[in-house]
Design a protein around this motif. Structure first.
Motif, PDB file in Angstrom:
ATOM      1  N   ALA A   1     -18.283  16.253  -7.742  1.00  0.00           N
ATOM      2  CA  ALA A   1     -17.713  14.938  -7.453  1.00  0.00           C
ATOM      3  C   ALA A   1     -16.191  15.026  -7.455  1.00  0.00           C
ATOM      4  O   ALA A   1     -15.597  15.760  -8.237  1.00  0.00           O
ATOM      5  N   ALA A   2     -15.578  14.282  -6.563  1.00  0.00           N
ATOM      6  CA  ALA A   2     -14.119  14.287  -6.478  1.00  0.00           C
ATOM      7  C   ALA A   2     -13.537  13.577  -7.695  1.00  0.00           C
ATOM      8  O   ALA A   2     -14.081  12.580  -8.167  1.00  0.00           O
ATOM      9  N   ARG A   3     -12.437  14.125  -8.208  1.00  0.00           N
ATOM     10  CA  ARG A   3     -11.793  13.510  -9.359  1.00  0.00           C
ATOM     11  C   ARG A   3     -11.043  12.265  -8.921  1.00  0.00           C
ATOM     12  O   ARG A   3     -10.406  12.240  -7.874  1.00  0.00           O
ATOM     13  N   LYS A   4     -11.126  11.249  -9.753  1.00  0.00           N
ATOM     14  CA  LYS A   4     -10.415  10.019  -9.448  1.00  0.00           C
ATOM     15  C   LYS A   4      -8.939  10.207  -9.775  1.00  0.00           C
ATOM     16  O   LYS A   4      -8.603  10.852 -10.757  1.00  0.00           O
ATOM     17  N   PRO A   5      -8.051   9.648  -8.959  1.00  0.00           N
ATOM     18  CA  PRO A   5      -6.629   9.792  -9.252  1.00  0.00           C
ATOM     19  C   PRO A   5      -6.260   9.045 -10.534  1.00  0.00           C
ATOM     20  O   PRO A   5      -6.812   7.983 -10.836  1.00  0.00           O
ATOM     21  N   VAL A   6      -5.341   9.605 -11.281  1.00  0.00           N
ATOM     22  CA  VAL A   6      -4.884   8.995 -12.530  1.00  0.00           C
ATOM     23  C   VAL A   6      -3.755   8.029 -12.208  1.00  0.00           C
ATOM     24  O   VAL A   6      -2.796   8.402 -11.520  1.00  0.00           O
ATOM     25  N   PRO A   7      -3.833   6.789 -12.707  1.00  0.00           N
ATOM     26  CA  PRO A   7      -2.735   5.857 -12.456  1.00  0.00           C
ATOM     27  C   PRO A   7      -1.445   6.340 -13.118  1.00  0.00           C
ATOM     28  O   PRO A   7      -1.468   7.082 -14.099  1.00  0.00           O
TER      29      PRO A   7
END
Length: 72
Positions: A39-45
């Motif tokens: 799964a693609a990693r979600k971008p960190v705010p």
């Protein structure tokens, strides 16, 4: 895909002396590995980024103590 198209085998046994148990073990290992992409990693705010928690390096040399307390 229609039933008339043929696919190349995904797994081919090269050793003619392989027992059915050995083939089953290899098939089990490969099926446990799975074929799905991770799964693609979600971008960190930006507000939660670890880089924001790091302090900048203090300047060296004469007057370094003064500029260490001033905001950039």
């Amino acid at each position: 895909m229609t039933g008339t198209e043929s696919q190349a085998p995904v797994l081919r046994v090269v050793n003619p002396d392989a027992t059915p148990e050995e083939i089953a073990a290899i098939v089990a290992v490969f099926s446990a590995l799975g074929g799905a992409a991770p799964a693609a990693r979600k971008p960190v705010p930006a507000w939660a980024a670890n880089a924001a928690r790091m302090r900048p390096a203090h300047p060296h040399g004469r007057g370094g103590w003064r500029s260490s307390g001033l905001p950039r």
